[in-house]
Design a protein around this motif. Structure first.
Motif, PDB file in Angstrom:
ATOM      1  N   TYR A   1      -7.524 136.206 127.179  1.00  0.00           N
ATOM      2  CA  TYR A   1      -8.188 135.160 127.959  1.00  0.00           C
ATOM      3  C   TYR A   1      -8.582 133.947 127.112  1.00  0.00           C
ATOM      4  CZ  TYR A   1      -8.512 139.106 131.156  1.00  0.00           C
ATOM      5  OH  TYR A   1      -8.205 140.202 131.937  1.00  0.00           O
ATOM      6  N   CYS A   2      -7.764 133.617 126.137  1.00  0.00           N
ATOM      7  CA  CYS A   2      -8.039 132.456 125.283  1.00  0.00           C
ATOM      8  C   CYS A   2      -7.777 131.178 126.070  1.00  0.00           C
ATOM      9  CB  CYS A   2      -7.169 132.496 124.031  1.00  0.00           C
ATOM     10  SG  CYS A   2      -7.429 131.082 122.930  1.00  0.00           S
ATOM     11  N   GLY A   3      -8.816 130.380 126.273  1.00  0.00           N
ATOM     12  CA  GLY A   3      -8.673 129.161 127.052  1.00  0.00           C
ATOM     13  C   GLY A   3      -7.755 128.145 126.408  1.00  0.00           C
TER      14      GLY A   3
ATOM     15  N   ARG B   1      -4.171 129.268 126.998  1.00  0.00           N
ATOM     16  CA  ARG B   1      -3.817 129.155 128.411  1.00  0.00           C
ATOM     17  C   ARG B   1      -3.644 127.709 128.848  1.00  0.00           C
ATOM     18  NH1 ARG B   1      -5.401 134.380 131.650  1.00  0.00           N
ATOM     19  NH2 ARG B   1      -5.132 135.860 129.953  1.00  0.00           N
ATOM     20  N   SER B   2      -4.292 126.779 128.132  1.00  0.00           N
ATOM     21  CA  SER B   2      -4.088 125.370 128.468  1.00  0.00           C
ATOM     22  C   SER B   2      -2.646 124.939 128.213  1.00  0.00           C
ATOM     23  CB  SER B   2      -5.052 124.494 127.652  1.00  0.00           C
ATOM     24  OG  SER B   2      -4.666 124.442 126.281  1.00  0.00           O
TER      25      SER B   2
ATOM     26  N   THR C   1      -0.541 126.169 131.430  1.00  0.00           N
ATOM     27  CA  THR C   1      -0.952 125.713 132.756  1.00  0.00           C
ATOM     28  C   THR C   1      -0.094 124.512 133.116  1.00  0.00           C
ATOM     29  OG1 THR C   1      -3.219 126.426 132.379  1.00  0.00           O
ATOM     30  CG2 THR C   1      -2.866 124.845 134.140  1.00  0.00           C
TER      31      THR C   1
ATOM     32  N   CYS D   1       4.325 129.046 121.732  1.00  0.00           N
ATOM     33  CA  CYS D   1       3.925 129.522 123.056  1.00  0.00           C
ATOM     34  C   CYS D   1       5.013 129.276 124.090  1.00  0.00           C
ATOM     35  CB  CYS D   1       2.626 128.854 123.482  1.00  0.00           C
ATOM     36  SG  CYS D   1       1.182 129.511 122.625  1.00  0.00           S
TER      37      CYS D   1
ATOM     38  N   PHE E   1       6.459 132.203 126.234  1.00  0.00           N
ATOM     39  CA  PHE E   1       6.296 132.117 127.694  1.00  0.00           C
ATOM     40  C   PHE E   1       7.638 132.306 128.396  1.00  0.00           C
ATOM     41  CE2 PHE E   1       5.977 129.763 131.705  1.00  0.00           C
ATOM     42  CZ  PHE E   1       4.843 130.349 132.251  1.00  0.00           C
TER      43      PHE E   1
ATOM     44  N   ALA F   1       0.584 135.152 129.484  1.00  0.00           N
ATOM     45  CA  ALA F   1      -0.579 134.703 128.718  1.00  0.00           C
ATOM     46  C   ALA F   1      -0.775 135.553 127.466  1.00  0.00           C
ATOM     47  CB  ALA F   1      -1.831 134.741 129.584  1.00  0.00           C
ATOM     48  N   ARG F   2      -0.681 136.864 127.614  1.00  0.00           N
ATOM     49  CA  ARG F   2      -0.860 137.768 126.472  1.00  0.00           C
ATOM     50  C   ARG F   2       0.210 137.505 125.408  1.00  0.00           C
ATOM     51  NH1 ARG F   2      -3.394 142.959 126.230  1.00  0.00           N
ATOM     52  NH2 ARG F   2      -2.546 144.333 124.638  1.00  0.00           N
TER      53      ARG F   2
ATOM     54  N   CYS G   1       1.764 134.741 124.854  1.00  0.00           N
ATOM     55  CA  CYS G   1       1.490 133.455 124.210  1.00  0.00           C
ATOM     56  C   CYS G   1       0.308 133.548 123.255  1.00  0.00           C
ATOM     57  CB  CYS G   1       1.235 132.390 125.268  1.00  0.00           C
ATOM     58  SG  CYS G   1       2.718 131.924 126.201  1.00  0.00           S
ATOM     59  N   GLU G   2      -0.716 134.292 123.637  1.00  0.00           N
ATOM     60  CA  GLU G   2      -1.869 134.480 122.744  1.00  0.00           C
ATOM     61  C   GLU G   2      -1.440 135.151 121.447  1.00  0.00           C
ATOM     62  OE1 GLU G   2      -4.919 134.885 126.533  1.00  0.00           O
ATOM     63  OE2 GLU G   2      -4.036 136.665 125.600  1.00  0.00           O
TER      64      GLU G   2
END
Length: 223
Positions: free
Chosen positions: A106-108, A111-112, A115, A138, A142, A153-154, A156-157
């Motif tokens: 859940y790293c903002g 995730r930016s 999006t 990323c 992705f 998301a995971r 990419c994190e």
């Protein structure tokens, strides 16, 4: 009670409980200075505090926190290099034996990057250029995740952690010490949902759950 009052109440508990119990430790740290063996690059996310997750005492770990736990590539242009300066101090002055990059769920910041349509008013002056550090990694992760029906998301994190490890090795004093066996680099990932810590396996390039050792005492740092 407002947020600052709550913090000050926490400080009161620290002064009345933790500090007196650890007085000898704080006295020693004051006299001798710090000598941590590990430097940790972690995210500023308020949900992911490395000292809490790893149950560390003061002086055990040199923590460098920034948006999305990123390490920029080595470069000498520009003026301000906060993360690079902290790494330089940790490696050359403190002579840490390990550098850990710890990403998390859940790293903002990450995730930016994935999006597709930013919400109105979300443009930022500094975050976008900073996140460019992980943008290419990323994008690859992705696209691969969508093709493999994995969790984008995971993926990419975790790709951000890999990119930071690659960038870490562009610093000559990191690269040299790793080659000489004086410094070890690690990629970790904290799963908020399960409370699990994963480590990047250099051979498989996959993150695997770390089996936590049996604690000597569950009360080690309890107040």
């Amino acid at each position: 009670m407002n947020a600052i009052d709550e913090l000050l109440q926490g400080y009161g508990r620290f002064r009345a409980g933790y500090y007196p119990q650890k007085q000898e430790l704080f006295d020693r740290l004051s006299r001798e200075g710090q000598s941590p063996r590990v430097a940790m690059v972690a995210c500023c996310d308020s949900r992911v505090d490395p000292a809490i997750i790893l149950d560390c005492s003061p002086g055990e770990m040199f923590v460098i926190r920034n948006v999305a736990n990123l390490v920029p590539p080595y470069e000498q242009a520009g003026t301000y290099h906060g993360t690079s300066a902290a790494l330089e101090f940790a490696v050359l002055d403190l002579q840490v034996e390990h550098v850990v990059i710890m990403g998390h769920a859940y790293c903002g910041g990450i995730r930016s990057l994935i999006t597709t349509e930013p919400a109105p008013g979300r443009q930022r002056e500094f975050i976008g250029p900073w996140m460019d550090i992980a943008r290419d990694a990323c994008k690859v992760a992705f696209d691969r995740a969508r093709a493999d029906a994995a969790h984008p998301a995971r993926e990419c994190e975790q790709a951000g952690v890999r990119a930071s490890l690659d960038n870490l090795r562009t610093f000559p004093w990191v690269r040299d010490r790793e080659a000489e066996g004086r410094l070890q680099l690690h990629g970790w990932y904290f799963d908020l949902d399960q409370g699990e810590l994963l480590a990047l396996d250099a051979e498989t390039d996959r993150f695997e759950v770390i089996e936590a050792p049996i604690p000597e005492s569950l009360e080690r740092h309890a107040l």
